[in-house]
Write a protein that holds these residues in place. Structure first.
Motif, PDB file in Angstrom:
ATOM      1  N   HIS A 263       0.966  -1.289   0.108  1.00 15.41           N
ATOM      2  CA  HIS A 263       0.003   0.021   0.132  1.00 15.41           C
ATOM      3  C   HIS A 263       0.818   1.057   0.008  1.00 15.41           C
ATOM      4  O   HIS A 263       1.929   1.149   0.114  1.00 15.41           O
ATOM      5  N   GLY A 264       0.241   2.379  -0.050  1.00 21.57           N
ATOM      6  CA  GLY A 264       1.100   3.605   0.001  1.00 21.57           C
ATOM      7  C   GLY A 264       1.233   4.207  -1.487  1.00 21.57           C
ATOM      8  O   GLY A 264       1.509   3.304  -2.424  1.00 21.57           O
ATOM      9  N   GLN A 265       1.542   5.424  -1.621  1.00 19.36           N
ATOM     10  CA  GLN A 265       1.716   6.091  -2.912  1.00 19.36           C
ATOM     11  C   GLN A 265       3.165   5.405  -3.272  1.00 19.36           C
ATOM     12  O   GLN A 265       4.002   5.294  -2.723  1.00 19.36           O
ATOM     13  N   GLY A 266       3.283   4.888  -4.637  1.00 21.15           N
ATOM     14  CA  GLY A 266       4.249   4.354  -5.374  1.00 21.15           C
ATOM     15  C   GLY A 266       4.321   2.874  -4.764  1.00 21.15           C
ATOM     16  O   GLY A 266       5.497   2.116  -5.251  1.00 21.15           O
ATOM     17  N   GLY A 267       3.434   2.293  -3.905  1.00 20.80           N
ATOM     18  CA  GLY A 267       3.588   1.040  -3.531  1.00 20.80           C
ATOM     19  C   GLY A 267       3.182  -0.073  -4.578  1.00 20.80           C
ATOM     20  O   GLY A 267       2.955   0.228  -5.796  1.00 20.80           O
ATOM     21  N   ASP A 268       3.326  -1.218  -4.493  1.00 22.30           N
ATOM     22  CA  ASP A 268       3.005  -2.396  -5.191  1.00 22.30           C
ATOM     23  C   ASP A 268       1.765  -2.340  -6.004  1.00 22.30           C
ATOM     24  O   ASP A 268       1.656  -2.632  -7.182  1.00 22.30           O
ATOM     25  N   ILE A 269       0.728  -1.917  -5.222  1.00 20.24           N
ATOM     26  CA  ILE A 269      -0.608  -1.944  -5.750  1.00 20.24           C
ATOM     27  C   ILE A 269      -0.511  -0.617  -6.876  1.00 20.24           C
ATOM     28  O   ILE A 269      -1.124  -1.083  -8.034  1.00 20.24           O
ATOM     29  N   ASP A 270      -0.112   0.324  -6.467  1.00 16.72           N
ATOM     30  CA  ASP A 270       0.031   1.549  -7.438  1.00 16.72           C
ATOM     31  C   ASP A 270       0.661   1.150  -8.801  1.00 16.72           C
ATOM     32  O   ASP A 270       0.158   1.216  -9.900  1.00 16.72           O
ATOM     33  N   LEU A 271       1.812   0.325  -8.607  1.00 17.39           N
ATOM     34  CA  LEU A 271       2.680   0.118  -9.594  1.00 17.39           C
ATOM     35  C   LEU A 271       2.001  -1.051 -10.500  1.00 17.39           C
ATOM     36  O   LEU A 271       1.997  -0.930 -11.596  1.00 17.39           O
ATOM     37  N   THR A 272       1.317  -1.943  -9.842  1.00 16.16           N
ATOM     38  CA  THR A 272       0.792  -3.121 -10.727  1.00 16.16           C
ATOM     39  C   THR A 272      -0.615  -2.476 -11.409  1.00 16.16           C
ATOM     40  O   THR A 272      -0.845  -2.994 -12.519  1.00 16.16           O
ATOM     41  N   LEU A 273      -1.331  -1.725 -10.634  1.00 18.58           N
ATOM     42  CA  LEU A 273      -2.412  -1.469 -11.434  1.00 18.58           C
ATOM     43  C   LEU A 273      -2.096  -0.239 -12.680  1.00 18.58           C
ATOM     44  O   LEU A 273      -2.764  -0.442 -13.768  1.00 18.58           O
ATOM     45  N   LYS A 274      -0.873   0.510 -12.798  1.00 18.13           N
ATOM     46  CA  LYS A 274      -0.505   1.015 -13.731  1.00 18.13           C
ATOM     47  C   LYS A 274       0.199   0.190 -14.814  1.00 18.13           C
ATOM     48  O   LYS A 274      -0.280   0.541 -15.981  1.00 18.13           O
ATOM     49  N   TRP A 275       0.513  -1.025 -14.461  1.00 15.91           N
ATOM     50  CA  TRP A 275       1.062  -1.914 -15.478  1.00 15.91           C
ATOM     51  C   TRP A 275      -0.139  -2.608 -16.297  1.00 15.91           C
ATOM     52  O   TRP A 275      -0.093  -2.764 -17.278  1.00 15.91           O
ATOM     53  N   LEU A 276      -1.061  -2.900 -15.268  1.00 22.47           N
ATOM     54  CA  LEU A 276      -2.151  -3.396 -15.899  1.00 22.47           C
ATOM     55  C   LEU A 276      -3.024  -2.626 -16.938  1.00 22.47           C
ATOM     56  O   LEU A 276      -3.480  -2.966 -18.030  1.00 22.47           O
ATOM     57  N   ARG A 277      -3.103  -1.275 -16.421  1.00 22.95           N
ATOM     58  CA  ARG A 277      -3.539  -0.323 -17.591  1.00 22.95           C
ATOM     59  C   ARG A 277      -2.697  -0.156 -18.833  1.00 22.95           C
ATOM     60  O   ARG A 277      -3.437   0.030 -19.873  1.00 22.95           O
ATOM     61  N   ASP A 278      -1.554  -0.117 -18.512  1.00 25.14           N
ATOM     62  CA  ASP A 278      -0.780  -0.033 -19.623  1.00 25.14           C
ATOM     63  C   ASP A 278      -0.913  -1.282 -20.689  1.00 25.14           C
ATOM     64  O   ASP A 278      -0.753  -1.144 -21.938  1.00 25.14           O
ATOM     65  N   LYS A 279      -1.174  -2.404 -20.046  1.00 27.66           N
ATOM     66  CA  LYS A 279      -1.328  -3.788 -20.874  1.00 27.66           C
ATOM     67  C   LYS A 279      -2.965  -3.744 -21.258  1.00 27.66           C
ATOM     68  O   LYS A 279      -3.238  -4.645 -22.086  1.00 27.66           O
ATOM     69  N   GLY A 280      -3.787  -2.801 -21.154  1.00 29.66           N
ATOM     70  CA  GLY A 280      -5.062  -2.840 -21.384  1.00 29.66           C
ATOM     71  C   GLY A 280      -6.102  -3.933 -20.626  1.00 29.66           C
ATOM     72  O   GLY A 280      -6.916  -4.391 -21.117  1.00 29.66           O
ATOM     73  N   MET A 281      -5.484  -4.483 -19.427  1.00 23.97           N
ATOM     74  CA  MET A 281      -6.340  -5.408 -18.567  1.00 23.97           C
ATOM     75  C   MET A 281      -7.181  -4.654 -17.627  1.00 23.97           C
ATOM     76  O   MET A 281      -7.988  -5.322 -16.905  1.00 23.97           O
ATOM     77  N   ILE A 282      -7.267  -3.332 -17.577  1.00 24.84           N
ATOM     78  CA  ILE A 282      -8.240  -2.509 -16.851  1.00 24.84           C
ATOM     79  C   ILE A 282      -8.751  -1.766 -17.574  1.00 24.84           C
ATOM     80  O   ILE A 282      -8.498  -1.196 -18.494  1.00 24.84           O
ATOM     81  N   TYR A 283     -10.298  -1.647 -16.981  1.00 23.47           N
ATOM     82  CA  TYR A 283     -11.248  -0.688 -17.713  1.00 23.47           C
ATOM     83  C   TYR A 283     -12.301  -0.238 -16.685  1.00 23.47           C
ATOM     84  O   TYR A 283     -12.398  -0.742 -15.818  1.00 23.47           O
ATOM     85  N   GLU A 284     -12.947   0.844 -17.195  1.00 23.83           N
ATOM     86  CA  GLU A 284     -14.055   1.407 -16.737  1.00 23.83           C
ATOM     87  C   GLU A 284     -15.176   0.903 -17.069  1.00 23.83           C
ATOM     88  O   GLU A 284     -15.432   1.074 -18.046  1.00 23.83           O
ATOM     89  N   GLY A 285     -16.078   0.316 -16.088  1.00 27.31           N
ATOM     90  CA  GLY A 285     -17.302  -0.352 -16.534  1.00 27.31           C
ATOM     91  C   GLY A 285     -18.193  -0.602 -15.214  1.00 27.31           C
ATOM     92  O   GLY A 285     -18.043  -0.255 -14.253  1.00 27.31           O
ATOM     93  N   ARG A 286     -19.182  -1.177 -15.766  1.00 25.71           N
ATOM     94  CA  ARG A 286     -20.292  -1.607 -14.949  1.00 25.71           C
ATOM     95  C   ARG A 286     -20.789  -3.047 -14.678  1.00 25.71           C
ATOM     96  O   ARG A 286     -20.670  -3.647 -15.893  1.00 25.71           O
ATOM     97  N   LEU A 287     -20.713  -3.543 -13.521  1.00 24.81           N
ATOM     98  CA  LEU A 287     -20.805  -5.107 -13.595  1.00 24.81           C
ATOM     99  C   LEU A 287     -22.249  -5.371 -13.499  1.00 24.81           C
ATOM    100  O   LEU A 287     -23.107  -4.626 -12.864  1.00 24.81           O
ATOM    101  N   GLU A 288     -22.481  -6.569 -14.175  1.00 28.79           N
ATOM    102  CA  GLU A 288     -24.169  -6.975 -14.122  1.00 28.79           C
ATOM    103  C   GLU A 288     -24.556  -7.395 -12.739  1.00 28.79           C
ATOM    104  O   GLU A 288     -23.389  -8.041 -12.075  1.00 28.79           O
TER     105      GLU A 288
END
Length: 581
Positions: A263-288
């Protein structure tokens, strides 16, 4: 020396010689194993049926050619073609006796293999919240994970034992507030623990330690000032308590990974989510909305989602809550990416029954963060019911309403706890009967196996008494005339010993340590059975005062049984006593 692997190699070589065109992948798919019916022989192989299609030949014709080839093998007493093309072998006594010699030569290494080929494996187990002592609900997963790690290390894997410390959630703030109350109690205040805080007496020593360190200087200060101080100290104290509880079962870890570092700024979660965004594995959407009961983590809103369905999950998964904080799953993805970046492509997570719904999402996450290079095997340990004499058992407890690891170990001991928790598949619920594990009968498997080991040791004491000049040193046993072993009962026991290398390698590959406990019970039964035959027929007794040569040969057999029991119990983390009281 693995007789089954030896013959698998021989069958493969024979097929390659008889049919040079046989594909290499077909040679890797057949098995050599014990036949379901022992009356059919010692070993059975489906090799002819596996290679028949790529060769375009009848499986029985291939099996017949193999049978003719092996008829000249001096290690084969007979070979037959059965059914649609099975090949059934009866092994010559000379090879079975070579197994005994191998046990004598290799000792503690008998059964070790390089099946893992040095592959790095991360086994994560226990990972209990650091909010109190280890309770009985954690014990099964702790023993399973520890034994699996030992089993895989024994089989040639490079194993890291890891504990994930859940120290970033709201439960840690609750723990710190509970400890503050105990601090005030240590200062002489009369306290009442409100609902929602931890009531266990295990926090009393932490409150007293705070008093010794800070005196009354924390009293009256704003909570947001003192909570960080208290949190650090109580987390350290709880982890020491947990490590102490685990040590009672001889369980130790190589790595303790703190969730807070994700956790925290620049922690593993921040880095991982940025990496996933760059790879197109994250999107903004609505779940059924899900069918049936609505889960607690479902929200009808636009949110940040991980494309979990692209990697085999049933639904895409939220990563950020409505309050802006990360979901638990976001931390899970980051944590497993951290493992992957540390070089682990083979991960095993041991989780409790309440995590069965996490399997697919964790597998999807690991595939995604590794581009399909890594995999995680999630092993679920089902619930344990405490029983006594077949009835539910309520123990007196040291820690509030919890039955702790320390309570169980004090009641029955570490050996019984470990063995009994492994004497059932991890994915099956089980009853832990405190009366049963104290019985000295065949129904108590830990006693039955340890008693077999104690009996092997007693045989040597009898030999020393009846043949005081007989040399029973390892060198003498290795030089024994094993050709004196000739009865069916003796070779039945040799065959049981010979199963060990195959059993342990298969258990490691399948991630199933219960197979070791099952095997040891069967080996103990074979040994006790031979012992019983000696009571009825004096010619089958291990020690014959009139025939030291035969006695030495049988002592070599007894010592092989002893060694394999020791090797198996060492994997299970259970002792092998020379005598039982």
């Amino acid at each position: 020396m693995d007789v089954f692997a030896l013959f698998a190699n021989r069958v493969s070589a024979a097929l390659a010689a008889l049919y040079p065109e046989v594909p290499a992948d077909a040679l890797a798919r057949f098995v050599v194993e014990p036949p379901r019916d022992p009356g059919h022989g010692d070993l059975s192989s489906n090799a002819a049926m596996v290679v028949s299609k790529p060769l375009g030949r009848s499986p029985r014709d291939i099996a017949a050619a193999l049978a003719e080839h092996f008829s000249a093998d001096p290690d084969v007493a007979s070979v037959e073609v059965a059914g649609p093309g099975f090949l059934n072998f009866r092994i010559a006594n000379r090879l079975w006796l070579e197994v005994l010699r191998a046990v004598g030569r290799e000792g503690a290494a008998f059964g070790r293999s390089d099946v893992g080929k040095g592959e790095r494996v991360n086994v994560e187990y226990v990972s209990a919240n650091p909010t109190g002592p280890m309770h009985v609900g954690h014990t099964r997963g702790a023993v399973f994970g520890d034994t699996l790690a030992s089993l895989m290390a024994y089989s040639g894997y490079a194993v890291t034992r890891e504990y994930y410390i859940n120290d970033a959630g709201s439960q840690v703030d609750t723990l710190a507030r509970s400890t503050l109350l105990r601090y005030r109690e240590a200062l002489g205040e009369s306290i009442e623990i409100p609902p929602g805080l931890y009531p266990g007496d295990y926090l009393v020593p932490v409150g007293e330690a705070l008093k010794r360190e800070f005196g009354d200087s924390l009293a009256g200060r704003p909570e947001d000032e003192v909570l960080p101080l208290v949190k650090e100290r109580v987390l350290a104290a709880m982890m020491e308590l947990i490590k102490s509880d685990l040590a009672k079962l001889n369980i130790h870890h190589d790595v303790f990974f703190s969730e807070r570092q994700l956790h925290g700024q620049g922690g593993d979660i921040d880095l991982t989510l940025k990496w996933l965004r760059d790879k197109g594995m994250i999107y903004e959407g609505r779940l059924e909305p899900p069918k049936g009961k609505t889960p607690e983590d479902w929200e009808d809103r636009e949110q940040t989602l991980f494309r979990a369905t692209d990697w085999g999950d049933d639904v895409d998964r939220p990563l950020i809550k409505s309050d802006g904080s990360y979901t638990y799953f976001a931390a899970d993805i980051a944590y497993h990416r951290n493992k992957y970046l540390r070089g682990f492509k083979h991960m095993i997570n041991v989780l409790g029954a309440d995590h069965s719904g996490y399997v697919k999402r964790l597998q999807a996450a690991v595939k995604a963060i590794s581009g399909g290079e890594a995999e995680v095997d999630v092993r679920i340990c089902q619930l344990v019911r405490l029983m006594k004499g077949g009835e539910p058992f309520k123990m007196s407890k040291r820690s509030g309403d919890l039955v702790t690891v320390a309570d169980v170990v004090e009641e029955v001991g570490a050996d019984a706890t470990r063995f009994m928790l492994l004497f059932r598949r991890n994915d099956a619920a089980m009853d832990f009967d405190f009366a049963l594990v104290k019985e000295q009968t065949r129904d108590n498997p830990v006693f039955y196996v340890q008693y077999a080991h104690a009996r092997t040791c007693s045989v040597f004491r009898v030999a020393e008494r009846e043949l005081p000049g007989l040399d029973t040193s390892p060198a003498a046993l290795q030089a024994a005339d094993l050709d004196r072993l000739a009865t069916a009962a003796e070779f039945e026991l040799v065959r049981a010993v010979a199963q060990w290398p195959r059993t342990v390698a298969a258990a490691a590959v399948a991630h199933e340590p219960h197979r070791i406990a099952f095997y040891l019970y069967e080996l103990a039964a074979a040994f006790h059975g031979f012992w019983a035959k000696g009571k009825e027929d004096v010619s089958l007794r291990f020690v014959n005062g009139d025939d030291p040569t035969l006695t030495l040969a049988r002592l070599a057999l007894v010592d092989a049984v002893r060694q394999v029991i020791v090797n198996g119990l060492s994997i299970l983390g259970v002792s092998a006593p020379d005598e039982l009281s």
